[in-house]
Design a protein around this motif. Structure first.
Motif, PDB file in Angstrom:
ATOM      1  N   TYR A  86       0.838  -1.204   0.000  1.00  0.00           N
ATOM      2  CA  TYR A  86       0.000   0.000   0.000  1.00  0.00           C
ATOM      3  C   TYR A  86       0.872   1.252   0.000  1.00  0.00           C
ATOM      4  O   TYR A  86       0.612   2.205  -0.743  1.00  0.00           O
ATOM      5  CB  TYR A  86      -0.929  -0.004   1.215  1.00  0.00           C
ATOM      6  N   GLN A  87       1.925   1.236   0.807  1.00  0.00           N
ATOM      7  CA  GLN A  87       2.838   2.376   0.824  1.00  0.00           C
ATOM      8  C   GLN A  87       3.502   2.564  -0.542  1.00  0.00           C
ATOM      9  O   GLN A  87       3.598   3.693  -1.043  1.00  0.00           O
ATOM     10  CB  GLN A  87       3.911   2.188   1.897  1.00  0.00           C
ATOM     11  N   ASP A  88       3.940   1.467  -1.147  1.00  0.00           N
ATOM     12  CA  ASP A  88       4.575   1.555  -2.468  1.00  0.00           C
ATOM     13  C   ASP A  88       3.606   2.123  -3.503  1.00  0.00           C
ATOM     14  O   ASP A  88       3.995   2.905  -4.378  1.00  0.00           O
ATOM     15  CB  ASP A  88       5.054   0.172  -2.920  1.00  0.00           C
ATOM     16  N   TRP A  89       2.344   1.717  -3.400  1.00  0.00           N
ATOM     17  CA  TRP A  89       1.320   2.206  -4.336  1.00  0.00           C
ATOM     18  C   TRP A  89       1.127   3.712  -4.187  1.00  0.00           C
ATOM     19  O   TRP A  89       1.030   4.437  -5.181  1.00  0.00           O
ATOM     20  CB  TRP A  89       0.010   1.469  -4.077  1.00  0.00           C
ATOM     21  N   LEU A  90       1.095   4.190  -2.944  1.00  0.00           N
ATOM     22  CA  LEU A  90       0.944   5.626  -2.707  1.00  0.00           C
ATOM     23  C   LEU A  90       2.150   6.391  -3.242  1.00  0.00           C
ATOM     24  O   LEU A  90       2.005   7.427  -3.903  1.00  0.00           O
ATOM     25  CB  LEU A  90       0.781   5.897  -1.205  1.00  0.00           C
ATOM     26  N   ILE A  91       3.345   5.879  -2.976  1.00  0.00           N
ATOM     27  CA  ILE A  91       4.565   6.548  -3.428  1.00  0.00           C
ATOM     28  C   ILE A  91       4.635   6.592  -4.950  1.00  0.00           C
ATOM     29  O   ILE A  91       5.124   7.566  -5.537  1.00  0.00           O
ATOM     30  CB  ILE A  91       5.810   5.839  -2.848  1.00  0.00           C
ATOM     31  N   SER A  92       4.109   5.544  -5.604  1.00  0.00           N
ATOM     32  CA  SER A  92       4.171   5.473  -7.070  1.00  0.00           C
ATOM     33  C   SER A  92       3.386   6.589  -7.747  1.00  0.00           C
ATOM     34  O   SER A  92       3.574   6.856  -8.934  1.00  0.00           O
ATOM     35  CB  SER A  92       3.644   4.116  -7.556  1.00  0.00           C
ATOM     36  N   HIS A  93       2.511   7.257  -6.985  1.00  0.00           N
ATOM     37  CA  HIS A  93       1.727   8.355  -7.554  1.00  0.00           C
ATOM     38  C   HIS A  93       2.464   9.690  -7.475  1.00  0.00           C
ATOM     39  O   HIS A  93       1.917  10.732  -7.863  1.00  0.00           O
ATOM     40  CB  HIS A  93       0.371   8.458  -6.852  1.00  0.00           C
ATOM     41  N   ASN A  94       3.694   9.650  -6.943  1.00  0.00           N
ATOM     42  CA  ASN A  94       4.576  10.820  -6.935  1.00  0.00           C
ATOM     43  C   ASN A  94       4.017  12.016  -6.165  1.00  0.00           C
ATOM     44  O   ASN A  94       4.324  13.167  -6.482  1.00  0.00           O
ATOM     45  CB  ASN A  94       4.904  11.264  -8.377  1.00  0.00           C
ATOM     46  N   GLY A  95       3.178  11.734  -5.177  1.00  0.00           N
ATOM     47  CA  GLY A  95       2.684  12.823  -4.337  1.00  0.00           C
ATOM     48  C   GLY A  95       3.740  13.236  -3.327  1.00  0.00           C
ATOM     49  O   GLY A  95       4.814  12.633  -3.237  1.00  0.00           O
ATOM     50  N   MET A 118      -1.139   7.005   5.040  1.00  0.00           N
ATOM     51  CA  MET A 118      -0.617   5.868   5.799  1.00  0.00           C
ATOM     52  C   MET A 118      -1.033   5.961   7.265  1.00  0.00           C
ATOM     53  O   MET A 118      -1.372   4.953   7.895  1.00  0.00           O
ATOM     54  CB  MET A 118       0.906   5.823   5.684  1.00  0.00           C
ATOM     55  N   ALA A 119      -1.027   7.167   7.808  1.00  0.00           N
ATOM     56  CA  ALA A 119      -1.408   7.362   9.209  1.00  0.00           C
ATOM     57  C   ALA A 119      -2.870   6.992   9.434  1.00  0.00           C
ATOM     58  O   ALA A 119      -3.215   6.348  10.433  1.00  0.00           O
ATOM     59  CB  ALA A 119      -1.165   8.811   9.618  1.00  0.00           C
ATOM     60  N   ALA A 120      -3.739   7.391   8.506  1.00  0.00           N
ATOM     61  CA  ALA A 120      -5.162   7.077   8.637  1.00  0.00           C
ATOM     62  C   ALA A 120      -5.380   5.566   8.624  1.00  0.00           C
ATOM     63  O   ALA A 120      -6.111   5.022   9.466  1.00  0.00           O
ATOM     64  CB  ALA A 120      -5.945   7.733   7.501  1.00  0.00           C
ATOM     65  N   ALA A 121      -4.731   4.875   7.684  1.00  0.00           N
ATOM     66  CA  ALA A 121      -4.874   3.418   7.592  1.00  0.00           C
ATOM     67  C   ALA A 121      -4.287   2.736   8.823  1.00  0.00           C
ATOM     68  O   ALA A 121      -4.856   1.771   9.352  1.00  0.00           O
ATOM     69  CB  ALA A 121      -4.189   2.911   6.323  1.00  0.00           C
ATOM     70  N   SER A 122      -3.156   3.239   9.296  1.00  0.00           N
ATOM     71  CA  SER A 122      -2.500   2.643  10.457  1.00  0.00           C
ATOM     72  C   SER A 122      -3.341   2.804  11.720  1.00  0.00           C
ATOM     73  O   SER A 122      -3.482   1.872  12.517  1.00  0.00           O
ATOM     74  CB  SER A 122      -1.126   3.283  10.664  1.00  0.00           C
ATOM     75  N   GLU A 123      -3.929   3.984  11.909  1.00  0.00           N
ATOM     76  CA  GLU A 123      -4.741   4.214  13.106  1.00  0.00           C
ATOM     77  C   GLU A 123      -6.022   3.389  13.074  1.00  0.00           C
ATOM     78  O   GLU A 123      -6.512   2.958  14.120  1.00  0.00           O
ATOM     79  CB  GLU A 123      -5.043   5.706  13.243  1.00  0.00           C
ATOM     80  N   LEU A 124      -6.560   3.158  11.890  1.00  0.00           N
ATOM     81  CA  LEU A 124      -7.714   2.267  11.763  1.00  0.00           C
ATOM     82  C   LEU A 124      -7.331   0.856  12.210  1.00  0.00           C
ATOM     83  O   LEU A 124      -8.057   0.213  12.986  1.00  0.00           O
ATOM     84  CB  LEU A 124      -8.200   2.244  10.315  1.00  0.00           C
ATOM     85  N   CYS A 125      -6.185   0.382  11.728  1.00  0.00           N
ATOM     86  CA  CYS A 125      -5.733  -0.967  12.090  1.00  0.00           C
ATOM     87  C   CYS A 125      -5.392  -1.064  13.573  1.00  0.00           C
ATOM     88  O   CYS A 125      -5.637  -2.095  14.213  1.00  0.00           O
ATOM     89  CB  CYS A 125      -4.524  -1.358  11.236  1.00  0.00           C
ATOM     90  N   GLU A 126      -4.836   0.004  14.140  1.00  0.00           N
ATOM     91  CA  GLU A 126      -4.546   0.038  15.577  1.00  0.00           C
ATOM     92  C   GLU A 126      -5.840  -0.089  16.378  1.00  0.00           C
ATOM     93  O   GLU A 126      -5.889  -0.775  17.402  1.00  0.00           O
ATOM     94  CB  GLU A 126      -3.837   1.347  15.942  1.00  0.00           C
TER      95      GLU A 126
END
Length: 341
Positions: A76-85, A94-102
């Protein structure tokens, strides 16, 4: 530099019809039980988590979040980075997804004892994207803005510029100034006597929700100078005249409003961004943003006027002077010490 590939927004309809029921319920539940998130962060996280759900749908066969593996977090992180944002944009998602999983790991441990946050374990350190160089408005540029707006008789924009600069409030805080302050009298004034015995008159704004955790955030009352109040009163007088000429009702509570034949409506932060992008930038001949007023104010006070950074930090609403130090700009040109020769 590679061009940014915009990640499409996930609509509510798609989210409610395509996302697996388990994932949809857990995302909604997490958002409902996150009182520490401010309203703006809550909106941002909702968008981020819908993107996360869409990624699971497209890349992980729409499986349950609790079935994700560490390698999925990395993917998922690689996919986000691939969009060059920007790195900050990627980190927020990543923080939003991580806090959901936490949240799931902590409160559903009995149901899913083997589940461990795959985002936290799978993410790697992201190289920070170089920040845009801060360039505060020079005194000459600020004066040009003031003079031009006066000549154009754009008194609302002038009031916004002066008041926002003087108080150093943020773009999201400016719309919260109440029209009530335009009706302040001398009896509402506060007084401060400086070390030289000079009396300074100022006024306190209505309570304003500022940047901070939770729905209440940090509530402040900004100190409005006597000079700024002149522009506030001038704009309010012009506002009254326009409303009278249009024969419409004015029930808007905010100081900054849109007035037309349909009525009077409070402005949103987007209006101020528009003024900067399409009007103020054109006046001074370079691109500027509402946040540049805070940088300009901090730079003028600390660097040009030698005001104590502790006082400036309080005015900026910072918890420490370390944050304030990131705002003001010192000219570090290699020849700047030539004045000492």
């Amino acid at each position: 530099m590679n061009e940014t590939i915009k990640i499409p927004t996930v609509s509510e309809k798609w989210f409610n019809t395509k996302v697996r029921k388990f994932n949809r319920h857990k995302i909604n539940e997490y958002l409902q039980h996150s009182p520490r998130l401010s309203p703006s962060t809550l909106t941002q996280y909702r968008s981020c988590l819908r993107i996360f759900a869409r990624w699971i749908y497209d890349n992980c066969k729409n499986k349950k979040i609790v079935e994700l593996k560490i390698r999925d977090g990395k993917a998922y992180q690689d996919w986000l980075i691939s969009h060059n944002g920007s790195s900050s944009n990627t980190n927020v998602k990543m923080a939003a997804a991580s806090e959901l999983c936490e949240y799931i790991e902590k409160y559903y441990e009995e149901e899913y004892p083997t589940f461990r946050n795959p985002i936290r374990k799978g993410r790697e350190r992201i190289i920070k994207t170089p920040r845009k160089e801060k360039k505060p408005l020079s005194p000459e540029e600020f004066e040009l803005l003031v003079t031009t707006l006066k000549d154009r008789e754009q008194f609302q924009r002038l009031c916004y510029l002066i008041l926002t600069y003087q108080t150093a409030c943020r773009r999201a805080e400016s719309p919260q100034f109440s029209r009530i302050i335009a009706n302040y009298t001398i009896d509402d004034a506060e007084n401060y006597v400086d070390d030289y015995g000079v009396n300074h008159r100022y006024y306190l704004s209505n309570p304003i929700r500022c940047k901070g955790p939770g729905r209440l955030g940090k509530v402040r009352r900004f100190k409005i100078s006597n000079d700024s109040m002149r522009y506030v009163r001038k704009w309010d007088a012009v506002r009254c005249e326009r409303v009278k000429n249009l024969a419409i009702e004015d029930k808007a509570k905010g100081l900054f409003v849109r007035i037309d034949s349909r009525g009077v409506k409070d402005l949103t932060p987007a209006a101020f961004a528009y003024w900067f992008q399409y009007e103020f930038s054109d006046i001074i001949g370079r691109s500027i943003h509402p946040h540049d007023l805070r940088t300009s104010r901090a730079t003028d006070l600390v660097v040009r006027e030698n005001k104590p950074i502790e006082a400036v930090s309080i005015m900026m609403g910072h918890n420490s002077t370390e944050t304030t130090e990131q705002y003001y700009v010192i000219d570090n040109h290699k020849d700047s010490d030539a004045v000492l020769l």
